[in-house]
Write an enzyme that holds these catalytic residues in place. Structure first.
Site, mmCIF file in Angstrom:
data_model
loop_
_atom_site.group_PDB
_atom_site.id
_atom_site.type_symbol
_atom_site.label_atom_id
_atom_site.label_comp_id
_atom_site.label_asym_id
_atom_site.label_seq_id
_atom_site.Cartn_x
_atom_site.Cartn_y
_atom_site.Cartn_z
ATOM 1 N N GLY A 1 15.167 88.616 -86.261
ATOM 2 C CA GLY A 1 14.581 88.538 -87.582
ATOM 3 C C GLY A 1 15.639 88.274 -88.632
ATOM 4 N N GLU B 1 24.451 91.670 -83.722
ATOM 5 C CA GLU B 1 23.547 90.535 -83.901
ATOM 6 C C GLU B 1 24.322 89.233 -84.046
ATOM 7 O OE1 GLU B 1 19.682 92.640 -86.071
ATOM 8 O OE2 GLU B 1 21.327 91.877 -87.290
ATOM 9 N N LYS C 1 10.251 86.249 -96.558
ATOM 10 C CA LYS C 1 11.705 86.270 -96.359
ATOM 11 C C LYS C 1 12.365 84.957 -96.786
ATOM 12 C CE LYS C 1 11.829 90.398 -94.481
ATOM 13 N NZ LYS C 1 10.409 90.741 -94.436
ATOM 14 N N SER D 1 12.066 95.236 -87.320
ATOM 15 C CA SER D 1 10.613 95.342 -87.152
ATOM 16 C C SER D 1 9.989 94.080 -86.570
ATOM 17 C CB SER D 1 9.956 95.680 -88.497
ATOM 18 O OG SER D 1 10.283 94.700 -89.480
#
Length: 233
Positions: free
Chosen positions: A85, A106, A124, A31
């Site tokens: 992210g 990733e 986070k 996101s």
């Protein structure tokens, strides 16, 4: 846009300040990374010349739909920046990633980049990794045996918790872009991420795990009091 999404977009916007024309960029999945691709596309429309290497088919489709030029690691095996992210960020910038199911690509893309910039909202950042279930990508052959081996490897690193085979909302087993499945490990606390990472990497059947150690060069966190930039020592 919700407050959380607005914070993600703020972090993405700050990361865009590190992008220069001519760069080859790793484009993350999730996101927050989605906001970065949207903002990057606006700059591309204004004349910024970059090439993006997506970390998932979802990101590839988004980038292409917005007019961001994309390529593969075969074409560009060395990248200038990777922007992605994270699900958790520890004090030493060790990450837990893979909530979106793209951890293997990733990690490959992040490892190919000269720098990895992580973008996230302030929630986070954690004092200790583990509250977010650790994704572990495994081959679909012998999952029960692999699960038992993962349990032993985790316990040797001081981790205890339930392993759950990830499923899609419709109940079908989640399959990654590489055709693997994911076991989510609810350890609660990971006392020694490096030890766990080493142990998991030695389990036959484990393709990759979501612990990203010594990969993030910089973390950009957006919170109620503004944007904070953390650099790895």
């Amino acid at each position: 846009m919700t407050d959380a999404e607005a914070l993600k977009r703020q972090a993405a916007a700050r990361a865009l300040e590190y992008v220069r024309s001519g760069m080859k960029l790793g484009l993350g999945t999730g996101s927050t990374a989605k906001h970065f691709v949207e903002l990057l596309a606006e700059r591309v429309q204004q004349g910024l010349e970059v090439v993006g290497v997506p970390t998932s088919e979802v990101t590839r489709a988004q980038a292409e739909s917005l007019g961001v030029p994309v390529a593969t690691l075969e074409e560009h095996p060395v990248l200038d920046l990777c922007i992605d992210g994270a699900d958790e960020v520890g004090p030493d910038l060790t990450l837990v990633k893979g909530g979106g199911g793209a951890l293997l690509r990733e990690k490959i893309v992040a490892s190919a980049a000269q720098q990895m910039i992580v973008i996230a909202d302030g929630s986070k950042m954690v004092a200790q990794l583990g509250a977010f279930p650790l994704p572990i990508e495994v081959v679909d052959f012998g999952v029960a045996a692999t699960r038992r081996a993962i349990d032993r490897a985790a316990k040797a690193a001081g981790c205890h918790g339930l392993l759950t085979l990830r499923r899609r909302p419709d109940g079908h087993v989640f399959v990654t872009d590489q055709g693997h499945v994911i076991l989510d490990a609810a350890y609660g606390v990971i006392p020694d991420p490096a030890a766990l990472a080493l142990n998991l990497s030695q389990v036959p059947g484990v393709v990759e795990h979501g612990l990203f150690i010594n990969l993030a060069s910089r973390v950009i966190l957006a919170g109620a009091n503004g944007v904070t930039v953390l650099d790895r020592a």
